[in-house]
Design a protein around this motif. Structure first.
Motif, PDB file in Angstrom:
ATOM      1  N   LYS A 171      15.166  43.439  39.766  1.00  0.00           N
ATOM      2  CA  LYS A 171      15.560  43.275  41.153  1.00  0.00           C
ATOM      3  C   LYS A 171      16.908  43.960  41.396  1.00  0.00           C
ATOM      4  O   LYS A 171      17.761  44.006  40.512  1.00  0.00           O
ATOM      5  N   GLU A 172      17.090  44.484  42.588  1.00  0.00           N
ATOM      6  CA  GLU A 172      18.315  45.203  42.911  1.00  0.00           C
ATOM      7  C   GLU A 172      19.537  44.296  42.780  1.00  0.00           C
ATOM      8  O   GLU A 172      19.535  43.146  43.205  1.00  0.00           O
ATOM      9  N   ASP A 173      20.584  44.829  42.169  1.00  0.00           N
ATOM     10  CA  ASP A 173      21.853  44.112  42.093  1.00  0.00           C
ATOM     11  C   ASP A 173      22.505  44.063  43.471  1.00  0.00           C
ATOM     12  O   ASP A 173      22.254  44.926  44.321  1.00  0.00           O
ATOM     13  N   PRO A 174      23.377  43.082  43.712  1.00  0.00           N
ATOM     14  CA  PRO A 174      24.093  43.047  44.994  1.00  0.00           C
ATOM     15  C   PRO A 174      24.895  44.329  45.209  1.00  0.00           C
ATOM     16  O   PRO A 174      25.521  44.846  44.274  1.00  0.00           O
ATOM     17  N   SER A 175      24.871  44.846  46.406  1.00  0.00           N
ATOM     18  CA  SER A 175      25.664  46.032  46.724  1.00  0.00           C
ATOM     19  C   SER A 175      27.110  45.623  46.991  1.00  0.00           C
ATOM     20  O   SER A 175      27.402  44.462  47.304  1.00  0.00           O
ATOM     21  N   PHE A 176      28.013  46.589  46.894  1.00  0.00           N
ATOM     22  CA  PHE A 176      29.410  46.303  47.192  1.00  0.00           C
ATOM     23  C   PHE A 176      29.554  45.835  48.645  1.00  0.00           C
ATOM     24  O   PHE A 176      30.335  44.920  48.950  1.00  0.00           O
ATOM     25  N   GLU A 177      28.790  46.437  49.546  1.00  0.00           N
ATOM     26  CA  GLU A 177      28.862  46.094  50.962  1.00  0.00           C
ATOM     27  C   GLU A 177      28.376  44.666  51.213  1.00  0.00           C
ATOM     28  O   GLU A 177      28.979  43.927  52.000  1.00  0.00           O
ATOM     29  N   SER A 178      27.286  44.268  50.543  1.00  0.00           N
ATOM     30  CA  SER A 178      26.755  42.924  50.754  1.00  0.00           C
ATOM     31  C   SER A 178      27.716  41.864  50.224  1.00  0.00           C
ATOM     32  O   SER A 178      27.829  40.772  50.794  1.00  0.00           O
ATOM     33  N   ILE A 179      28.426  42.181  49.151  1.00  0.00           N
ATOM     34  CA  ILE A 179      29.419  41.247  48.608  1.00  0.00           C
ATOM     35  C   ILE A 179      30.552  41.046  49.610  1.00  0.00           C
ATOM     36  O   ILE A 179      30.982  39.915  49.890  1.00  0.00           O
ATOM     37  N   GLU A 180      31.026  42.135  50.183  1.00  0.00           N
ATOM     38  CA  GLU A 180      32.167  42.066  51.099  1.00  0.00           C
ATOM     39  C   GLU A 180      31.814  41.373  52.408  1.00  0.00           C
ATOM     40  O   GLU A 180      32.698  40.834  53.094  1.00  0.00           O
ATOM     41  N   LYS A 181      30.527  41.340  52.763  1.00  0.00           N
ATOM     42  CA  LYS A 181      30.117  40.647  53.981  1.00  0.00           C
ATOM     43  C   LYS A 181      30.385  39.148  53.902  1.00  0.00           C
ATOM     44  O   LYS A 181      30.476  38.475  54.930  1.00  0.00           O
ATOM     45  N   PHE A 182      30.499  38.616  52.692  1.00  0.00           N
ATOM     46  CA  PHE A 182      30.790  37.192  52.518  1.00  0.00           C
ATOM     47  C   PHE A 182      32.290  36.936  52.386  1.00  0.00           C
ATOM     48  O   PHE A 182      32.693  35.846  51.971  1.00  0.00           O
ATOM     49  N   GLY A 183      33.080  37.939  52.715  1.00  0.00           N
ATOM     50  CA  GLY A 183      34.523  37.769  52.676  1.00  0.00           C
ATOM     51  C   GLY A 183      35.132  37.918  51.295  1.00  0.00           C
ATOM     52  O   GLY A 183      36.326  37.657  51.112  1.00  0.00           O
ATOM     53  N   ALA A 184      34.330  38.321  50.311  1.00  0.00           N
ATOM     54  CA  ALA A 184      34.842  38.505  48.960  1.00  0.00           C
ATOM     55  C   ALA A 184      35.441  39.900  48.807  1.00  0.00           C
ATOM     56  O   ALA A 184      35.124  40.823  49.570  1.00  0.00           O
ATOM     57  N   LYS A 185      36.270  40.048  47.810  1.00  0.00           N
ATOM     58  CA  LYS A 185      36.903  41.328  47.526  1.00  0.00           C
ATOM     59  C   LYS A 185      36.338  41.898  46.233  1.00  0.00           C
ATOM     60  O   LYS A 185      36.330  41.216  45.206  1.00  0.00           O
ATOM     61  N   VAL A 186      35.852  43.129  46.272  1.00  0.00           N
ATOM     62  CA  VAL A 186      35.303  43.774  45.083  1.00  0.00           C
ATOM     63  C   VAL A 186      36.416  44.480  44.323  1.00  0.00           C
ATOM     64  O   VAL A 186      37.186  45.250  44.907  1.00  0.00           O
ATOM     65  N   GLU A 187      36.511  44.201  43.026  1.00  0.00           N
ATOM     66  CA  GLU A 187      37.411  44.937  42.137  1.00  0.00           C
ATOM     67  C   GLU A 187      36.567  45.643  41.090  1.00  0.00           C
ATOM     68  O   GLU A 187      35.804  44.999  40.363  1.00  0.00           O
ATOM     69  N   LYS A 188      36.705  46.950  41.006  1.00  0.00           N
ATOM     70  CA  LYS A 188      35.928  47.758  40.061  1.00  0.00           C
ATOM     71  C   LYS A 188      36.815  48.087  38.858  1.00  0.00           C
ATOM     72  O   LYS A 188      37.849  48.736  39.000  1.00  0.00           O
ATOM     73  N   ASN A 189      36.388  47.637  37.691  1.00  0.00           N
ATOM     74  CA  ASN A 189      37.188  47.794  36.477  1.00  0.00           C
ATOM     75  C   ASN A 189      36.326  48.295  35.326  1.00  0.00           C
ATOM     76  O   ASN A 189      35.479  47.563  34.822  1.00  0.00           O
ATOM     77  N   ALA A 190      36.562  49.530  34.914  1.00  0.00           N
ATOM     78  CA  ALA A 190      35.887  50.067  33.732  1.00  0.00           C
ATOM     79  C   ALA A 190      36.710  49.841  32.470  1.00  0.00           C
ATOM     80  O   ALA A 190      36.176  49.877  31.361  1.00  0.00           O
ATOM     81  N   GLU A 191      38.015  49.599  32.625  1.00  0.00           N
ATOM     82  CA  GLU A 191      38.913  49.411  31.490  1.00  0.00           C
ATOM     83  C   GLU A 191      39.169  47.923  31.263  1.00  0.00           C
ATOM     84  O   GLU A 191      39.035  47.101  32.176  1.00  0.00           O
ATOM     85  N   GLY A 192      39.572  47.584  30.049  1.00  0.00           N
ATOM     86  CA  GLY A 192      39.925  46.212  29.740  1.00  0.00           C
ATOM     87  C   GLY A 192      41.118  45.746  30.546  1.00  0.00           C
ATOM     88  O   GLY A 192      42.048  46.520  30.811  1.00  0.00           O
ATOM     89  N   HIS A 193      41.122  44.479  30.931  1.00  0.00           N
ATOM     90  CA  HIS A 193      42.200  43.941  31.754  1.00  0.00           C
ATOM     91  C   HIS A 193      42.195  42.418  31.659  1.00  0.00           C
ATOM     92  O   HIS A 193      41.180  41.806  31.341  1.00  0.00           O
ATOM     93  N   SER A 194      43.336  41.821  31.932  1.00  0.00           N
ATOM     94  CA  SER A 194      43.431  40.364  31.916  1.00  0.00           C
ATOM     95  C   SER A 194      43.346  39.821  33.333  1.00  0.00           C
ATOM     96  O   SER A 194      43.794  40.460  34.296  1.00  0.00           O
ATOM     97  N   VAL A 195      42.753  38.637  33.457  1.00  0.00           N
ATOM     98  CA  VAL A 195      42.616  37.954  34.741  1.00  0.00           C
ATOM     99  C   VAL A 195      43.027  36.497  34.527  1.00  0.00           C
ATOM    100  O   VAL A 195      43.421  36.102  33.437  1.00  0.00           O
ATOM    101  N   ALA A 196      42.916  35.714  35.591  1.00  0.00           N
ATOM    102  CA  ALA A 196      43.205  34.273  35.508  1.00  0.00           C
ATOM    103  C   ALA A 196      44.612  34.038  34.975  1.00  0.00           C
ATOM    104  O   ALA A 196      44.817  33.305  33.997  1.00  0.00           O
TER     105      ALA A 196
END
Length: 360
Positions: A171-196
């Motif tokens: 099944k198709e993955d959520p698109s970036f546009e559909s995610i943002e319609k719910f007020g969420a922010k998309v962060e695209k990360n190909a490199e390692g990074h810390s969160v939280a």
């Protein structure tokens, strides 16, 4: 210790989507079965006639072919952080299980997707809709959705022995546009990074260095330039790591397309810390993966030093892998499943005596 990952004093993890449900199995100290959580936290309605909690199965978790885990991390004197790792396969299982476990959705400020496969991304939009409309979320900050930037148009599965004919697509993955319609922010990360607040490490692409894992996974296909092409390595998959002071690294690898040994080696090379716990799909199910089962079990139990205290084979690990790991690790192989929660408490007095992980 690398500055990119802070050691935590407390880690709590709740499995919100997994293939398996375990209600009666023996678990190590610090682990709680779903029914125990409901009884201790008063989630269950009490029968007026008998004054006894009711097992209402409509209010308990369901299993589904996928993975999602809530990671709670805390350092002394700092606010607790809530990170959702993957969102399961569909529009119903994650939300149902969040309701069952009474998960505080308003506190989840980041969703990390391990990779672009719909059994790990399929519940995202329903989660965002549920969070957005939940009464507790009225003043909640927008949710950040942390993804690898290489989102495929489509992915499919081809059958052996030639692996040339695609028998089904995911099944198709959520698109970036559909995610943002719910007020969420998309962060695209190909490199390692810390969160939280620096307490969870999200890896970049995992190097393929282990001989028996190097060829990838047969039959994985990607739609590209108007045709299906072979994609055995699924290079967008990422793992998460948490360092618990006095214990070591807790690794969460949702599907291990890179191979779980490659994942472990990546974490050891990065942080030079012992591996305390390995969690998630080990991708050792099926005939093609069977030759990897015993070498994987032997590496984790005999080559990696110190060997992990616990391995939780979930989702796509397969029955044979669970048997092999239990044979090698005994009670260190934990039969985890959806609805199970565990706590790991750090020990700063013990941390100085921990040896860095090594392997040959």
């Amino acid at each position: 210790m690398a500055a990119s990952l802070k050691s935590v004093d407390q880690l709590t993890m709740t499995f919100l989507v997994d293939n398996c449900i375990e209600w009666f199995t023996k678990l190590p100290p610090g682990f709680s079965l779903e029914i125990k959580t409901h009884l201790q936290e008063n989630h269950m309605r009490v029968d007026k006639l008998t004054d006894t909690p009711i097992l209402d199965f409509d209010k308990f978790c369901c299993g589904a072919h996928g993975f999602a885990a809530l990671i709670e991390t805390e350092m002394e004197g700092e606010p607790r952080q809530y990170t959702l790792f993957d969102t399961g396969p569909d529009n119903t299982s994650l939300v149902r299980n969040i309701r069952a476990m009474q998960t505080p959705v308003e506190k989840i400020t980041r969703v990390v997707h391990s990779h672009w496969h719909s059994d790990h991304t399929g519940g995202l939009l329903s989660f965002l809709d549920f969070r957005q409309n939940h009464p507790s979320s009225a003043d909640a900050a927008p949710c950040i959705i942390d993804v690898h930037p290489d989102r495929p148009v489509a992915r499919g599965m081809a059958s052996g022995p030639t692996y040339t004919k695609v028998i089904a697509r995911l099944k198709e993955d959520p698109s970036f546009e559909s995610i943002e319609k719910f007020g969420a922010k998309v962060e695209k990360n190909a490199e390692g990074h810390s969160v939280a607040n620096g307490t969870v490490w999200v890896s970049g692409e995992v190097p393929r260095v282990t001989d028996f894992e190097s060829e990838g996974l047969k039959g994985h296909m990607r739609w590209k330039d108007g045709q299906w092409v072979s994609e055995p390595h699924i290079m967008d998959e990422r793992y998460a790591a948490i360092d618990v002071v006095g214990k070591g690294l807790v690794i969460v690898s949702a599907c291990s397309h890179a191979g779980i040994i490659n994942v472990v080696k990546s974490a050891v090379d990065k942080f030079h810390r012992p591996i305390y716990m390995i969690i998630g799909g080990l991708h050792l199910a099926g005939n093609d993966m069977f030759p990897r089962v015993q070498p994987t079990a032997e590496f984790l139990s005999r080559t990696l030093r110190p060997s992990p205290t616990y391995v939780l084979p979930m989702h796509c690990s397969g029955f044979q892998a669970k048997l092999a790991l239990e044979k090698e690790l005994g009670d260190g192989c934990v039969p985890a499943g959806v609805g199970i929660k565990f706590d790991v408490t750090g020990d700063r007095g013990h941390d100085a005596r921990l040896s860095a992980a090594s392997y040959k």
